[in-house]
Scaffold this active site. Sequence first.
Site, PDB file in Angstrom:
ATOM      1  N   HIS A 305       0.849  -1.190   0.000  1.00  0.00           N
ATOM      2  CA  HIS A 305       0.000   0.000   0.000  1.00  0.00           C
ATOM      3  C   HIS A 305       0.880   1.233   0.000  1.00  0.00           C
ATOM      4  O   HIS A 305       1.949   1.237   0.608  1.00  0.00           O
ATOM      5  CB  HIS A 305      -0.901   0.018   1.246  1.00  0.00           C
ATOM      6  CG  HIS A 305      -2.080   0.919   1.097  1.00  0.00           C
ATOM      7  ND1 HIS A 305      -2.007   2.260   1.379  1.00  0.00           N
ATOM      8  CD2 HIS A 305      -3.337   0.682   0.658  1.00  0.00           C
ATOM      9  CE1 HIS A 305      -3.191   2.800   1.128  1.00  0.00           C
ATOM     10  NE2 HIS A 305      -4.015   1.876   0.696  1.00  0.00           N
ATOM     11  N   ASP A 362      -7.900  -5.596   0.382  1.00  0.00           N
ATOM     12  CA  ASP A 362      -8.373  -6.450  -0.704  1.00  0.00           C
ATOM     13  C   ASP A 362      -7.914  -7.899  -0.591  1.00  0.00           C
ATOM     14  O   ASP A 362      -8.393  -8.750  -1.335  1.00  0.00           O
ATOM     15  CB  ASP A 362      -7.902  -5.884  -2.052  1.00  0.00           C
ATOM     16  CG  ASP A 362      -8.623  -4.605  -2.384  1.00  0.00           C
ATOM     17  OD1 ASP A 362      -9.809  -4.507  -2.038  1.00  0.00           O
ATOM     18  OD2 ASP A 362      -8.010  -3.699  -2.956  1.00  0.00           O
TER      19      ASP A 362
HETATM   20  N1  CMC Z   1       4.077  -7.512  -4.871  1.00  0.00           N
HETATM   21  C1  CMC Z   1       5.401  -7.458  -5.101  1.00  0.00           C
HETATM   22  N2  CMC Z   1       6.160  -6.347  -4.978  1.00  0.00           N
HETATM   23  C2  CMC Z   1       5.510  -5.225  -4.611  1.00  0.00           C
HETATM   24  C3  CMC Z   1       4.127  -5.193  -4.363  1.00  0.00           C
HETATM   25  C4  CMC Z   1       3.403  -6.404  -4.510  1.00  0.00           C
HETATM   26  N3  CMC Z   1       2.087  -6.434  -4.279  1.00  0.00           N
HETATM   27  N4  CMC Z   1       3.748  -3.945  -4.022  1.00  0.00           N
HETATM   28  C5  CMC Z   1       4.863  -3.203  -4.063  1.00  0.00           C
HETATM   29  N5  CMC Z   1       5.930  -3.971  -4.411  1.00  0.00           N
HETATM   30  C6  CMC Z   1       7.332  -3.519  -4.515  1.00  0.00           C
HETATM   31  C7  CMC Z   1       7.545  -2.744  -5.803  1.00  0.00           C
HETATM   32  O1  CMC Z   1       7.994  -3.588  -6.837  1.00  0.00           O
HETATM   33  C8  CMC Z   1       8.608  -1.750  -5.383  1.00  0.00           C
HETATM   34  O2  CMC Z   1       9.844  -2.411  -5.383  1.00  0.00           O
HETATM   35  P1  CMC Z   1      11.198  -1.578  -5.741  1.00  0.00           P
HETATM   36  O3  CMC Z   1      11.316  -0.502  -4.694  1.00  0.00           O
HETATM   37  O4  CMC Z   1      12.267  -2.599  -5.684  1.00  0.00           O
HETATM   38  O5  CMC Z   1      10.964  -1.009  -7.113  1.00  0.00           O
HETATM   39  C9  CMC Z   1       8.256  -1.431  -3.927  1.00  0.00           C
HETATM   40  O6  CMC Z   1       7.537  -2.603  -3.444  1.00  0.00           O
HETATM   41  C10 CMC Z   1       7.368  -0.209  -3.758  1.00  0.00           C
HETATM   42  O7  CMC Z   1       6.249  -0.359  -4.594  1.00  0.00           O
HETATM   43  P2  CMC Z   1       5.595   0.808  -5.448  1.00  0.00           P
HETATM   44  O8  CMC Z   1       4.846   0.220  -6.592  1.00  0.00           O
HETATM   45  O9  CMC Z   1       6.628   1.847  -5.752  1.00  0.00           O
HETATM   46  O10 CMC Z   1       4.585   1.378  -4.363  1.00  0.00           O
HETATM   47  P3  CMC Z   1       3.324   2.282  -4.649  1.00  0.00           P
HETATM   48  O11 CMC Z   1       3.067   2.983  -3.377  1.00  0.00           O
HETATM   49  O12 CMC Z   1       3.513   3.090  -5.880  1.00  0.00           O
HETATM   50  O13 CMC Z   1       2.152   1.216  -4.956  1.00  0.00           O
HETATM   51  C11 CMC Z   1       0.395  -0.333  -4.654  1.00  0.00           C
HETATM   52  C12 CMC Z   1       1.222   0.789  -4.010  1.00  0.00           C
HETATM   53  C13 CMC Z   1      -0.819  -0.652  -3.762  1.00  0.00           C
HETATM   54  C14 CMC Z   1      -0.137   0.128  -6.022  1.00  0.00           C
HETATM   55  C15 CMC Z   1       1.281  -1.582  -4.824  1.00  0.00           C
HETATM   56  O14 CMC Z   1       1.721  -2.036  -3.563  1.00  0.00           O
HETATM   57  C16 CMC Z   1       0.574  -2.703  -5.573  1.00  0.00           C
HETATM   58  O15 CMC Z   1       0.560  -2.710  -6.815  1.00  0.00           O
HETATM   59  N6  CMC Z   1      -0.051  -3.677  -4.831  1.00  0.00           N
HETATM   60  C17 CMC Z   1      -0.852  -4.713  -5.447  1.00  0.00           C
HETATM   61  C18 CMC Z   1      -2.222  -4.138  -5.830  1.00  0.00           C
HETATM   62  C19 CMC Z   1      -3.115  -3.958  -4.624  1.00  0.00           C
HETATM   63  O16 CMC Z   1      -3.242  -4.821  -3.775  1.00  0.00           O
HETATM   64  N7  CMC Z   1      -3.803  -2.792  -4.590  1.00  0.00           N
HETATM   65  C20 CMC Z   1      -4.807  -2.496  -3.546  1.00  0.00           C
HETATM   66  C21 CMC Z   1      -4.418  -1.345  -2.670  1.00  0.00           C
HETATM   67  S1  CMC Z   1      -5.483  -1.235  -1.222  1.00  0.00           S
HETATM   68  C22 CMC Z   1      -7.042  -0.851  -1.838  1.00  0.00           C
HETATM   69  C23 CMC Z   1      -7.101   0.489  -2.448  1.00  0.00           C
HETATM   70  O17 CMC Z   1      -6.843   1.493  -1.749  1.00  0.00           O
HETATM   71  O18 CMC Z   1      -7.446   0.587  -3.615  1.00  0.00           O
END
Ligand code: CMC
Length: 427
Positions: A305, A362
């Site tokens: 998140h 989720d």
């Molecule tokens: N699985 C594997 N690696 C992950 C994941 C994951 N679910 N989430 C983040 N990472 C890694 C990502 O690859 C990155 O690694 P690095 O620093 O080496 O590049 C690091 O963790 C930070 O991730 P980010 O994508 O830069 O973080 P963000 O804040 O931009 O994204 C997120 C947050 C929720 C989009 C992301 O964690 C994700 O795609 N999660 C899966 C989708 C999900 O469950 N979404 C629901 C969110 S809660 C409900 C809502 O509010 O909608």
Amino acid sequence: MGDQVKLSADGADLEYPVLKGSVGPEVIDIRKLYGQTGKFTFDPGFTSTASCESALTYIDGGEGVLLHRGYPIGQLAESSSFMEVSYLLLNGELPSQDELSNFEYTISRHTMIHEQLRHFYQGFRRDAHPMAIMCGIVGALSAFYHDSTDITDPEQRKIASHRLIAKMPTIAAAAYKYSVGQPMLYPDNNLSYTGNFLRMTFGVPAEEYEVIPAVEKAMDRIFILHADHEQNASTSTVRLAGSSGANPFACIAAGIACLWGPAHGGANEACLNMLREIGTPDRIPHYIERAKDKNDPFRLMGFGHRVYKNYDPRATVMQSTVREVFEALNVQDPLFETAMRLEEIALNDPYFIEKKLFPNVDFYSGVVLSAIGFPTDMFTVLFALARTVGWVAQWNEMISDPGQRIGRPRQLYTGPTQRDYVPLSQR
Ligand code: CMC
């Protein structure tokens, strides 16, 4: 004079005020920065930007805290109802018994949709994703309720808000009915908000539908868990759309479109699909390795998140709701075991520990919604239904602010500089 932050730019020392909220990080007020320096700030993804002032919802991502108008989500999920939380978000305080009864009565009087609006559904393919239908139908509400689209009138804003909250279950249930080829049911205002939604979704005209109290309670709690979540992507979309003066129905349709994405509300659908693909616990390590592989686009859905760097407090409640629903319906789903094992393995893996990736709301919601009987493509629709109250509360808060201006971000331009047009014959 409060705290100031100094910035040196082009040899000049500039000072910017630091604003304090009631709790949480302070913000540096840089509204004069461009005028004084000719420079913008650069923050794609808004990781360091407070886009607005708000008194609705507070999140401490490090501690795993979520408060609505100061009340912890765990207490609201345990003791409150979705209608009460809706009142709280819209009005700032918990209602008295009379206020709650009046609010519930008002909402129940707006549950029907215009009869003509029902014809819109026929225009969609039978296999249309219900979120596509939601975007269309909710946007189309603006064509039906002209008497509540003057956003400068607080009374019209209130009526539009009530209409949106009240009609969303009817619209969502109708989207489901359309996809399964069953007749749409009219609302039954003798039932609760949530009971009425369950009946419109799972009931058929040929039979009396009996609402199962445990399922009604679980569903209501799921709605509470999704009611609002600060300035997330869809809420920011609603605010940005609303900042131009667009009508509330159009703004909420924009929010629904944003919510649909798999990184946001679409994650619950993606998560259950992922759990089905994993299947049995013995296959988990393979998927964990894929999630860690930078060259593989696969991510553990329902994990991670932007704000929570600790357990999402909504996931805790969701996990216990799974057990309650399983018990009430006397079902067992091996995917729940897979989910729990996946959580355990991921939480002990250095990759997830270092990146502070925990289960989010989720992760377990798909398992419980599936047990209640919803197909996966309805999951995000349920999120949209519940989040509508947060969207309208945030939209109202923004429009009521006398200092509100159109949202207009700037950019770091990296395209070609000015050049002369070349006629087609010379290219
Ligand atoms: N699985 C594997 N690696 C992950 C994941 C994951 N679910 N989430 C983040 N990472 C890694 C990502 O690859 C990155 O690694 P690095 O620093 O080496 O590049 C690091 O963790 C930070 O991730 P980010 O994508 O830069 O973080 P963000 O804040 O931009 O994204 C997120 C947050 C929720 C989009 C992301 O964690 C994700 O795609 N999660 C899966 C989708 C999900 O469950 N979404 C629901 C969110 S809660 C409900 C809502 O509010 O909608």
